[in-house]
Design a protein around this motif. Structure first.
Motif, short mmCIF file in Angstrom:
data_model
loop_
_atom_site.label_atom_id
_atom_site.label_comp_id
_atom_site.label_asym_id
_atom_site.label_seq_id
_atom_site.Cartn_x
_atom_site.Cartn_y
_atom_site.Cartn_z
N TYR A 69 0.83 -1.20 0.00
CA TYR A 69 0.00 0.00 0.00
C TYR A 69 0.87 1.26 0.00
CZ TYR A 69 -3.96 3.02 1.19
OH TYR A 69 -4.91 4.00 1.18
N VAL A 70 1.87 1.28 0.88
CA VAL A 70 2.75 2.45 0.99
C VAL A 70 3.50 2.66 -0.31
CG1 VAL A 70 4.84 3.31 2.13
CG2 VAL A 70 2.98 2.39 3.50
N ARG A 71 4.09 1.59 -0.86
CA ARG A 71 4.85 1.74 -2.11
C ARG A 71 3.96 2.22 -3.25
NH1 ARG A 71 7.29 -2.72 0.01
NH2 ARG A 71 6.01 -4.19 -1.16
N ASP A 72 2.77 1.65 -3.37
CA ASP A 72 1.88 2.02 -4.47
C ASP A 72 1.39 3.46 -4.34
OD1 ASP A 72 2.14 -0.46 -5.58
OD2 ASP A 72 0.11 -1.14 -5.07
N LYS A 73 0.96 3.85 -3.17
CA LYS A 73 0.43 5.21 -3.00
C LYS A 73 1.53 6.26 -3.14
CE LYS A 73 -3.73 3.90 -2.43
NZ LYS A 73 -4.66 4.02 -3.55
N PHE A 74 2.74 5.92 -2.72
CA PHE A 74 3.84 6.86 -2.87
C PHE A 74 4.27 6.94 -4.34
CE2 PHE A 74 8.48 7.55 -3.09
CZ PHE A 74 8.49 8.87 -2.73
N ARG A 75 4.47 5.80 -4.96
CA ARG A 75 5.00 5.78 -6.32
C ARG A 75 4.00 6.24 -7.37
NH1 ARG A 75 6.92 0.34 -7.16
NH2 ARG A 75 8.67 0.99 -5.88
N PHE A 76 2.77 5.76 -7.30
CA PHE A 76 1.80 6.01 -8.36
C PHE A 76 0.88 7.20 -8.08
CE2 PHE A 76 2.69 1.39 -8.70
CZ PHE A 76 3.45 1.46 -9.86
N ASN A 77 0.48 7.39 -6.82
CA ASN A 77 -0.43 8.49 -6.49
C ASN A 77 0.32 9.73 -6.02
OD1 ASN A 77 -2.00 6.16 -6.69
ND2 ASN A 77 -3.54 6.96 -5.32
N LYS A 78 1.62 9.57 -5.76
CA LYS A 78 2.47 10.68 -5.29
C LYS A 78 1.96 11.27 -3.98
CE LYS A 78 4.92 10.66 -9.13
NZ LYS A 78 6.04 9.76 -9.18
N TRP A 79 1.57 10.38 -3.06
CA TRP A 79 1.11 10.81 -1.75
C TRP A 79 2.30 10.94 -0.81
CZ3 TRP A 79 -3.70 7.38 -0.27
CH2 TRP A 79 -4.77 7.71 -1.11
N GLY A 80 2.16 11.82 0.18
CA GLY A 80 3.15 11.96 1.24
C GLY A 80 2.85 11.02 2.40
N ARG A 81 3.75 11.00 3.35
CA ARG A 81 3.63 10.08 4.50
C ARG A 81 2.37 10.31 5.32
NH1 ARG A 81 9.45 11.36 5.22
NH2 ARG A 81 10.59 9.61 4.33
N ILE A 82 1.98 11.56 5.49
CA ILE A 82 0.82 11.88 6.34
C ILE A 82 -0.46 11.29 5.73
CG2 ILE A 82 -0.62 13.75 7.23
CD1 ILE A 82 1.96 15.43 7.43
N LYS A 83 -0.65 11.48 4.45
CA LYS A 83 -1.86 10.99 3.79
C LYS A 83 -1.89 9.46 3.76
CE LYS A 83 -4.78 11.92 -0.19
NZ LYS A 83 -5.01 12.85 -1.30
N ILE A 84 -0.75 8.85 3.50
CA ILE A 84 -0.68 7.39 3.49
C ILE A 84 -1.03 6.84 4.87
CG2 ILE A 84 0.84 5.40 3.22
CD1 ILE A 84 2.40 7.08 1.10
N ALA A 85 -0.40 7.41 5.89
CA ALA A 85 -0.65 6.94 7.27
C ALA A 85 -2.12 7.12 7.65
CB ALA A 85 0.24 7.70 8.25
N TYR A 86 -2.70 8.25 7.26
CA TYR A 86 -4.10 8.51 7.58
C TYR A 86 -5.01 7.43 6.97
CZ TYR A 86 -8.68 10.69 7.54
OH TYR A 86 -10.03 10.92 7.71
N HIS A 87 -4.78 7.11 5.71
CA HIS A 87 -5.62 6.12 5.05
C HIS A 87 -5.42 4.73 5.64
CE1 HIS A 87 -7.65 8.27 1.73
NE2 HIS A 87 -6.70 9.15 1.96
N LEU A 88 -4.21 4.41 6.05
CA LEU A 88 -3.97 3.11 6.68
C LEU A 88 -4.62 3.05 8.07
CD1 LEU A 88 -0.32 2.44 5.54
CD2 LEU A 88 -2.33 1.07 4.96
N LYS A 89 -4.61 4.17 8.79
CA LYS A 89 -5.28 4.20 10.10
C LYS A 89 -6.78 4.01 9.93
CE LYS A 89 -1.80 7.04 12.30
NZ LYS A 89 -1.42 8.39 12.73
N GLN A 90 -7.33 4.55 8.84
CA GLN A 90 -8.75 4.35 8.55
C GLN A 90 -9.06 2.86 8.36
OE1 GLN A 90 -9.76 7.50 9.48
NE2 GLN A 90 -11.35 7.21 7.98
N LYS A 91 -8.07 2.12 7.87
CA LYS A 91 -8.24 0.69 7.66
C LYS A 91 -7.86 -0.12 8.90
CE LYS A 91 -7.52 0.83 2.69
NZ LYS A 91 -8.59 -0.01 2.17
N ARG A 92 -7.59 0.59 9.99
CA ARG A 92 -7.27 -0.01 11.29
C ARG A 92 -6.01 -0.88 11.27
NH1 ARG A 92 -13.48 -1.26 12.77
NH2 ARG A 92 -14.03 0.90 13.12
#
Length: 163
Positions: A69-92
């Motif tokens: 998830y982290v690799r895909d969102k960073f590489r393809f969606n160009k998301w930063g750490r805060i947004k990635i972490a937020y979405h993962l926290k939403q997924k518990r």
């Protein structure tokens, strides 16, 4: 009164078979599977048993899922750490697993990605006021989930190179 057309009623055995198939085709986390089981009206206790079975049989692995998830969102969606972490926290996903996966992002790649995003955004902005330009770039970086300090550092560099 009205029946939900999306609600499927299936047996526990069928549900296990279906989610095994789903997990064999694509990485999923426990919360994704739990949502699917809830949609199928599977009892809470049976949901727990199915998820435990999937984890035991390595169909679900939170660390593996988080890494992808982290690799895909960073590489393809160009998301930063805060947004990635937020979405993962939403997924518990547990915070420790999230932090381990985020630490796998190379700092140089992270900075290059932010720099590239800001350069491209700057090209699309039609703003003469430097204050407005800086605030628009900053809001853009924030919306992508990059940290404030890192964002401001690169925005200042970018804008000073234009002078």
């Amino acid at each position: 009164m009205y029946k939900n057309k999306n609600t499927k009623i299936i047996s526990t055995k069928e549900a296990l078979s279906k989610v095994q198939f789903i997990c064999s085709r694509q990485e999923k986390c426990c919360s994704d599977i739990r949502k699917k089981l809830q949609n199928w009206n599977i009892e809470k206790q049976e949901q727990d048993e199915i998820i435990d079975s999937l984890v035991d049989d390595k169909f679900i692995d939170e660390k593996r899922y988080t890494g992808f998830y982290v690799r895909d969102k960073f590489r393809f969606n160009k998301w930063g750490r805060i947004k990635i972490a937020y979405h993962l926290k939403q997924k518990r996903v547990p915070e420790q697993i999230i932090n381990e996966a985020l630490n796998q992002i190379k700092e140089t790649d992270y900075q290059e990605s932010l720099q590239e995003l800001l350069k491209n955004k700057l090209k699309s902005l039609k703003e003469d006021d430097p204050y407005q330009l800086k605030s628009k770039l900053f809001r853009f970086a924030q919306s992508r989930g990059f940290e404030s300090q890192v964002s401001l550092q690169f925005i200042d560099k970018l804008l000073s190179s234009l002078k």
